[in-house]
Design an enzyme around this catalytic site. Sequence first.
Site, mmCIF file in Angstrom:
data_model
loop_
_atom_site.group_PDB
_atom_site.id
_atom_site.type_symbol
_atom_site.label_atom_id
_atom_site.label_comp_id
_atom_site.label_asym_id
_atom_site.label_seq_id
_atom_site.Cartn_x
_atom_site.Cartn_y
_atom_site.Cartn_z
ATOM 1 N N SER A 90 0.795 -1.230 0.000
ATOM 2 C CA SER A 90 0.000 0.000 0.000
ATOM 3 C C SER A 90 0.828 1.282 0.000
ATOM 4 O O SER A 90 0.256 2.378 -0.061
ATOM 5 C CB SER A 90 -0.962 0.009 1.194
ATOM 6 O OG SER A 90 -2.037 -0.868 0.961
ATOM 7 N N LYS A 93 -0.024 3.641 -2.720
ATOM 8 C CA LYS A 93 -1.076 4.656 -2.630
ATOM 9 C C LYS A 93 -0.520 6.063 -2.464
ATOM 10 O O LYS A 93 -1.249 7.045 -2.635
ATOM 11 C CB LYS A 93 -2.039 4.292 -1.508
ATOM 12 C CG LYS A 93 -2.867 3.052 -1.851
ATOM 13 C CD LYS A 93 -3.589 2.475 -0.658
ATOM 14 C CE LYS A 93 -4.307 1.172 -1.067
ATOM 15 N NZ LYS A 93 -4.703 0.351 0.063
ATOM 16 N N SER A 150 -6.167 3.694 4.162
ATOM 17 C CA SER A 150 -5.663 2.929 3.014
ATOM 18 C C SER A 150 -6.797 2.352 2.171
ATOM 19 O O SER A 150 -6.760 1.203 1.734
ATOM 20 C CB SER A 150 -4.737 1.796 3.497
ATOM 21 O OG SER A 150 -3.806 1.425 2.507
#
Length: 321
Positions: A90, A93, A150
């Site tokens: 993640s 992101k 997230s």
Amino acid sequence: MRRRRRRRRAFAGMTAAAVLLCTLFLAVKTLYPLLSEERKADTDITYDGASPSLSVNLDNLYSPHAILIDLDSGKAVAARGSQDRIYPASLTKIMTALLAVEETDNLDETVTLSTRIFPKLYAEEASMAGFQPGERVQLRDLLYGILLPSGAECCLAFAERIAGSEEAFVKLMNEKAKELGMDSTHFCNSTGLHDGNHYSTVEDMAVLLKHALKNADFREAFTSSQHSTLPSDLHPDGFTFYSTMFEYMSSAKVTGGEILGGKTGYTEEAGLCLASLAGINGKEYILVTAKADGTHDTEQFHILDAVNVYNQVGASSNDSQ
């Protein structure tokens, strides 16, 4: 005689063309390093002459890949396996959020979340912020939804709005990575869900975060511990989500300062990853770590590493004053 004149004119033309080509070649050769250096000065991480007064040891971290950057100078204070290939999970992101703010004129606008983006995310058990199919949501809330809890649905909402599809958005992500000099990075999706061809290095992730923090909207979201959304049709009272880093920390304080913000990441293949920012004794530092053992249900070893490193920075800078 005429043949000789034609030959002379042809030779003169060839000579002029050759001179012109040489001139152009020399101009490009002279200019290119300057352009290259200008780009490097803005984005690259340098290792020479990096904060010699600081003493930071990364050898005992849980994370085998780590890099600590002095944000003001862009110099690496310490690095360990920083150019080895990792799966960023993640941390991806960060790029999604950066493009979201760069490609959005007004974060106060609202969009309706497409119902088609949810089934795949549910099937893959992707992390979610909590928005619902068909919900009308402010873009600013989606930005915070990317960086704090997230939220994968927030990533896909921005991807479709900006590029029409996630596939087209990923092309923008890779173009941005190339622009920033992230030469060891390749993205396959906007969320960081595992793909063997979706990879990076902690050094490249530091380059990305260094650049992203120059954007005020990104920085504000990245350094928030929580965010409450505006009321919507499906959440009349709004709701609050929390940073996946701060929720595991009893205190953000470290020696000489505090951890200001961070983005966590985890997949089984990537391990525990973290890209964080700290302010210590009047300076800011970025730490990116990857592939610490553990899961969401174990000790958060990537966060323990961050506290360890930033405490070392604070202690070392106190000693040098």
